[in-house]
Motif scaffolding. Structure first.
Motif, PDB file in Angstrom:
ATOM      1  N   PHE A  55      -4.127 -13.568  -9.403  1.00 33.37           N
ATOM      2  CA  PHE A  55      -4.018 -13.123  -8.011  1.00 33.37           C
ATOM      3  C   PHE A  55      -3.453 -11.713  -7.906  1.00 33.37           C
ATOM      4  N   HIS A  56      -3.989 -10.988  -6.931  1.00 28.20           N
ATOM      5  CA  HIS A  56      -3.435  -9.669  -6.603  1.00 28.20           C
ATOM      6  C   HIS A  56      -3.334  -9.537  -5.082  1.00 28.20           C
ATOM      7  N   GLY A  57      -2.372  -8.747  -4.642  1.00 24.56           N
ATOM      8  CA  GLY A  57      -2.221  -8.560  -3.199  1.00 24.56           C
ATOM      9  C   GLY A  57      -0.943  -7.818  -2.904  1.00 24.56           C
ATOM     10  N   LYS A  58      -0.088  -8.462  -2.138  1.00 22.40           N
ATOM     11  CA  LYS A  58       1.147  -7.770  -1.746  1.00 22.40           C
ATOM     12  C   LYS A  58       2.280  -8.015  -2.722  1.00 22.40           C
ATOM     13  N   PHE A  59       2.247  -9.184  -3.381  1.00 20.26           N
ATOM     14  CA  PHE A  59       3.365  -9.477  -4.283  1.00 20.26           C
ATOM     15  C   PHE A  59       3.401  -8.511  -5.464  1.00 20.26           C
ATOM     16  N   ASP A  60       2.241  -7.983  -5.842  1.00 22.76           N
ATOM     17  CA  ASP A  60       2.250  -6.995  -6.916  1.00 22.76           C
ATOM     18  C   ASP A  60       2.076  -5.577  -6.365  1.00 22.76           C
ATOM     19  N   GLY A  61       2.261  -5.441  -5.045  1.00 22.27           N
ATOM     20  CA  GLY A  61       2.304  -4.106  -4.456  1.00 22.27           C
ATOM     21  C   GLY A  61       0.970  -3.384  -4.384  1.00 22.27           C
ATOM     22  N   ILE A  62      -0.138  -4.113  -4.535  1.00 24.23           N
ATOM     23  CA  ILE A  62      -1.443  -3.471  -4.458  1.00 24.23           C
ATOM     24  C   ILE A  62      -1.737  -3.010  -3.027  1.00 24.23           C
ATOM     25  N   LEU A  63      -1.297  -3.816  -2.077  1.00 27.94           N
ATOM     26  CA  LEU A  63      -1.505  -3.460  -0.666  1.00 27.94           C
ATOM     27  C   LEU A  63      -0.153  -3.444   0.054  1.00 27.94           C
ATOM     28  N   PRO A  64      -0.007  -2.571   1.054  1.00 30.50           N
ATOM     29  CA  PRO A  64       1.286  -2.454   1.745  1.00 30.50           C
ATOM     30  C   PRO A  64       1.514  -3.566   2.773  1.00 30.50           C
ATOM     31  N   ARG A  65       2.787  -3.874   3.008  1.00 30.13           N
ATOM     32  CA  ARG A  65       3.132  -4.855   4.042  1.00 30.13           C
ATOM     33  C   ARG A  65       3.310  -4.187   5.394  1.00 30.13           C
ATOM     34  N   GLU A  66       3.363  -2.865   5.407  1.00 27.85           N
ATOM     35  CA  GLU A  66       3.606  -2.140   6.653  1.00 27.85           C
ATOM     36  C   GLU A  66       2.347  -1.404   7.085  1.00 27.85           C
ATOM     37  N   GLY A  67       2.224  -1.226   8.390  1.00 30.76           N
ATOM     38  CA  GLY A  67       1.130  -0.423   8.930  1.00 30.76           C
ATOM     39  C   GLY A  67      -0.184  -1.176   8.972  1.00 30.76           C
ATOM     40  N   GLU A  68      -1.176  -0.589   9.675  1.00 29.53           N
ATOM     41  CA  GLU A  68      -2.473  -1.262   9.713  1.00 29.53           C
ATOM     42  C   GLU A  68      -3.360  -0.746   8.597  1.00 29.53           C
ATOM     43  N   PHE A  69      -4.331  -1.573   8.236  1.00 27.02           N
ATOM     44  CA  PHE A  69      -5.275  -1.203   7.197  1.00 27.02           C
ATOM     45  C   PHE A  69      -6.381  -0.321   7.770  1.00 27.02           C
ATOM     46  N   ASN A  70      -7.145   0.273   6.878  1.00 22.04           N
ATOM     47  CA  ASN A  70      -8.388   0.948   7.256  1.00 22.04           C
ATOM     48  C   ASN A  70      -9.315   0.836   6.056  1.00 22.04           C
ATOM     49  N   ILE A  71     -10.471   1.434   6.156  1.00 22.33           N
ATOM     50  CA  ILE A  71     -11.445   1.279   5.078  1.00 22.33           C
ATOM     51  C   ILE A  71     -10.907   1.893   3.776  1.00 22.33           C
ATOM     52  N   GLU A  72     -10.226   3.033   3.878  1.00 22.04           N
ATOM     53  CA  GLU A  72      -9.740   3.719   2.667  1.00 22.04           C
ATOM     54  C   GLU A  72      -8.741   2.842   1.903  1.00 22.04           C
TER      55      GLU A  72
ATOM     56  N   VAL B 221      -8.699 -12.965  -7.904  1.00 19.61           N
ATOM     57  CA  VAL B 221      -8.772 -12.919  -6.433  1.00 19.61           C
ATOM     58  C   VAL B 221      -7.802 -11.872  -5.886  1.00 19.61           C
ATOM     59  N   LEU B 222      -8.307 -11.079  -4.939  1.00 19.83           N
ATOM     60  CA  LEU B 222      -7.476 -10.104  -4.231  1.00 19.83           C
ATOM     61  C   LEU B 222      -7.307 -10.580  -2.787  1.00 19.83           C
ATOM     62  N   PHE B 223      -6.066 -10.555  -2.307  1.00 19.82           N
ATOM     63  CA  PHE B 223      -5.808 -10.910  -0.907  1.00 19.82           C
ATOM     64  C   PHE B 223      -5.808  -9.643  -0.065  1.00 19.82           C
ATOM     65  N   VAL B 224      -6.573  -9.638   1.012  1.00 16.26           N
ATOM     66  CA  VAL B 224      -6.596  -8.482   1.916  1.00 16.26           C
ATOM     67  C   VAL B 224      -6.251  -8.971   3.320  1.00 16.26           C
ATOM     68  N   GLU B 225      -4.974  -8.868   3.671  1.00 15.40           N
ATOM     69  CA  GLU B 225      -4.508  -9.261   5.012  1.00 15.40           C
ATOM     70  C   GLU B 225      -3.442  -8.272   5.443  1.00 15.40           C
TER      71      GLU B 225
END
Lengths: 617, 202
Positions: A319-336, A292-296
């Motif tokens: 699990f993957h998401g922010k704890f393993d640094g796959i997605l950033p905690r700063e800034g807004e997301f976009n499609i890319e 599972v990947l978390f996208v928030e």
């Protein structure tokens, strides 16, 4: 016809905030309050267009805490209410928020808090979802304007079912996205307010009751958990054993990325009820997925809770998401960003083209104070007064506050030293002075901000007889957020008359005896008065710089002067541009300053020119 | 009906970008499409940058246009076109107003102004469908100098008539501008629509 009143069944283009306003009407709201703040303001702006027709109370209040308590009281009395604010607003209202959770409500109550990942227009990237944990209240979050409308209605129903206020958390990309929205029926509730005396609920002075109410609150939240599947807040698509858990606008980026990647078999849990997370939906989803990947956006709020809950549920999921640094905690997301993360974790090739660097860079274009903005004159005069008195500008702190005048940070004025939070200009000036700073200190604060959070600090300044200068930049409106009225205005949200609270009387009433009112369009007088204020060595000196916002005066058709440059006299010293910087003036190296059509004719630049080359007719 | 049509509109606060996107998006709703308009508001009246993303089609989801995903880029200020370059691809059509409002940074000597031909050259590296027109001049001709946005909308409509029926767009213009300026706005739309003389990639 106003889209807010369009008929049921029609599809209309609506901004997210208009959709929230429509949802409130479809949900039978009777009382709406708030304080302006981007990206939340348009909810009340649009509701106030139709409030008198529908018989709904819609109003701006002095600050979010007052607005919150007013709405809370209306809901305690059985009405459906909504209070709106931007993210920092819930900090201001947080004291009331936590007590409201213990009291509960009778009529449904929606607390709209609009966060701003990016951030586009907010001082921090605050993740207000944590307030749901802090207050232990339900929190719901839509992904689209359509859902924003619908969730307001369901939110009212949930709120009344469990007697708790419900937090509706949005982000800029929902508030300020326009979309086709399918409308439902309007609901007119004519509930009469009934406030039942019930001290254990409403009196927080008794500690024993408070313990009981804490137990009550926790029971109610368990009830929300058991009701979770009754409400359609969550969306679950069970397909393959690879899954994504997402929330808010990120859901739309996830769907689009999956389509682009051709990853049709991905399972999705879109969490709409963010607090409490539905254990039923979660266990169903996690039992189905092995990866599972978390996208928030912002903090790993859902991720952290789901990781904890999965341990309790004894489920072994990767699990993957922010704890393993796959997605950033700063800034807004976009499609890319989202597509790359999905491609990386699930082994796809991303289609995102690399961004080519530009061979020609555009010059920066920062927002500036408008042509004819009175704030420019106030700061110009202040800096001139400081220099004229023999001080250096870098030894006289100019505390700023929140509003358009923070744009005085830009060149060429570079006036303010701080912009901390609402009302902090006066309290920070006070703190520095009380610390023993021996040179003048200046607080600069707008009219709306003064009413919001400046007055208590001014009270303390008077109480301690602190030797500070307070410039109140009174442009007769809450300009930054789109010209909403405030307690000093003579109109209410819907344009009907209100009694204007007079700033000078308030200031004098607090006990400030040195108060002067000046017109910043009169620069020489403004400089004189500010010099007097800077030389004052006893107590608080208040200078009210009073001149209506240039955007408003233009709208009202107010005409000032015709401004012309006499090129025979101009020596091209460029002082007009390098010290004053009105955007209505451009520079032609061959001729000198050129007055643009955006000039409102205030004529202030004529004073700035040392050679009297700018003429005012 | 088309699956997806993405328009990036950019310029400076006060140029009517939000009106442009509201008209285009409202027309798309009338045509039965899903619509998303993502925009950054907040500083729009303070001379700041304004960018609006209008997306419509049969299953449009997110409010943002992906990199390289613009079918059309419309720039009301030629400098601002540079800031949205990443959304263009070789399939994009670029429509640029030949005028610019110099930012204060340039006025006070902090930045350099690229020329219109610099901008056209940058876009010329990815696409050959670049149209430069004097939309400000046409707006003045229409009797409403602030109608640059509507002139460009008219021109956009001319290029994409199969997707955007001119009569529907024209009606939507009339519905979304102040009633006392409907005549001038319609004239501005038609002047944009009937443009024959434009600089094609200069």
């Amino acid at each position: 016809m106003d889209p807010l009143l369009s008929e049921s069944g029609s599809k209309v283009l609506m901004m997210g905030n208009e959709a929230i306003a429509r949802g409130a009407i479809e949900g039978g709201v009777q009382f709406v309050s708030g304080y302006p703040g981007t990206p939340s303001s348009e909810v009340i702006v649009s509701l106030s267009r139709v409030s008198s027709k529908l018989g709904i109370f819609v109003e701006w209040f002095a600050n979010e805490k007052v607005a919150f308590e007013a709405a809370f009281s209306a809901s305690s009395a059985g009405l459906r209410s909504m209070v709106t604010m931007k993210a920092p607003g819930i900090n201001v209202a947080s004291d009331a928020l936590l007590s409201a959770a213990y009291a509960g409500v009778n009529g449904g109550m929606i607390i709209l808090v609009a966060d701003d990942p990016g951030p586009h227009t907010t001082q921090t990237e605050q993740d207000s979802r944590f307030y749901a944990l802090l207050s232990n209240l339900p929190l719901i979050e839509p992904s689209t304007p359509q859902e924003a409308k619908d969730m307001v209605i369901w939110g009212f129903e949930l709120s009344e079912e469990v007697n708790l206020p419900v937090i509706l958390r949005t982000t800029t990309r929902v508030n300020h996205t326009s979309s086709d929205v399918l409308l439902g029926d309007l609901k007119i509730l004519n509930r009469k307010p009934v406030f039942k005396k019930d001290p254990p609920r409403y009196v927080r002075a008794s500690m024993r009751w408070n313990l009981d109410r804490h137990v009550w609150l926790n029971k109610r939240m368990s009830q929300v958990q058991s009701l979770a599947s009754k409400y359609p807040f969550d969306i679950m698509l069970l397909k393959g054993d690879y899954g994504i858990i997402t929330s808010g606008v990120s859901y739309t980026y996830v769907l689009e990325s999956l389509r682009r990647l051709g990853f049709e078999s991905c399972s999705i849990l879109r969490i709409g009820l963010v607090n409490p997370i539905s254990m039923d939906n979660l266990s169903k989803f996690l039992s189905h997925c092995r990866k599972v990947l978390f996208v928030e956006e912002l903090e790993p709020f859902i991720e952290e809770r789901v990781r904890a809950l999965s341990t309790i549920m004894n489920l072994d999921v990767e699990f993957h998401g922010k704890f393993d640094g796959i997605l950033p905690r700063e800034g807004e997301f976009n499609i890319e960003i989202v597509e790359n993360a999905i491609a990386h974790i699930f082994g796809f090739k991303s289609f995102t083209p690399s961004i080519k660097s530009l061979s020609v860079e555009p010059p920066p274009r920062s927002p500036v104070m408008c042509a004819g903005c009175p704030h420019r004159n106030s700061y110009y005069a202040l800096l001139k007064a400081i220099r004229d008195l023999g001080f250096k500008v870098d030894e006289i702190p100019v505390f700023g506050d929140i509003g358009c005048y923070a744009l005085s940070l830009q060149k060429p004025l570079e006036a303010i030293w701080t912009e901390h939070c609402m009302g902090a200009s006066i309290s920070m000036a006070l703190g520095l002075k009380l610390s023993g700073y021996d040179k003048p200190v200046i607080a600069t604060i707008g009219d709306s901000t003064l009413f919001h959070a400046g007055l208590p600090a001014l009270v303390d300044a008077v109480h301690f007889n602190a030797n500070i200068v307070v410039m109140i930049l009174d442009n007769a409106t809450t300009a930054m957020t789109g010209h909403q009225p405030h307690p000093g205005s003579s109109v209410r949200a819907d344009g009907s008359p209100a009694r204007a609270v007079d700033i000078v009387s308030v200031v004098k009433g607090i006990g400030v005896d040195k108060v002067e009112v000046i017109d910043p369009y009169d620069i020489p007088k403004t400089i004189d008065v500010l010099k007097r204020a800077l030389l004052n060595r006893d107590g608080v000196y208040v200078v009210v710089c009073r001149r209506t916002c240039a955007i408003l005066s233009r709208r009202m058709g107010e005409k000032f002067h015709v401004v012309k440059v006499n090129y025979d006299v101009c020596r091209k010293c460029k002082v007009c541009i390098s010290t004053y910087g009105c955007p209505a003036m451009s520079w032609d190296p061959a001729r000198g300053p050129v007055i643009q059509s955006s000039c409102n004719g205030c004529g202030s630049c004529a004073y700035v020119c040392p050679f009297k080359a700018i003429e005012v007719y | 009906m088309i699956n997806e049509f993405n328009v990036v509109v950019c310029g400076v606060g006060g140029q009517g970008i939000l009106t442009f996107s509201r008209i285009l998006a409202s027309a798309a709703v009338k045509l039965g499409y899903n619509v998303r308009v993502g925009e950054t508001l907040g500083m729009s009246q303070r001379g700041g940058i304004v960018q609006s993303f209008i997306r419509f089609g049969l299953g449009v989801l997110s409010p943002l246009i992906p990199v390289g995903g613009a079918d059309v880029v419309v720039s009301l200020d030629y400098i601002e076109a540079l800031r949205v370059f990443k959304y263009a691809s070789r399939d994009s059509t670029i429509i640029i107003n030949s005028n610019t409002i110099p930012p204060v940074s340039v006025l006070i000597g902090d930045g350099r102004m690229p020329s219109l031909s610099d901008v056209v050259k940058v876009y010329g590296e990815v696409t050959n469908k670049i149209y430069v027109l004097d939309a400000d001049g046409l707006a003045i001709k229409a009797g409403l100098p602030t109608a640059t946005n509507i002139v460009l909308l008219g021109f956009l409509c001319k290029l994409f008539q199969e997707i955007l029926p001119p009569n529907i767009l024209r009606d939507t213009v009339a519905e979304n501008v102040p009633s006392r300026y409907v005549r001038e706005n319609i004239l501005a739309f038609d002047l944009g629509f009937n443009v024959n003389k434009f600089d094609l990639g200069l």
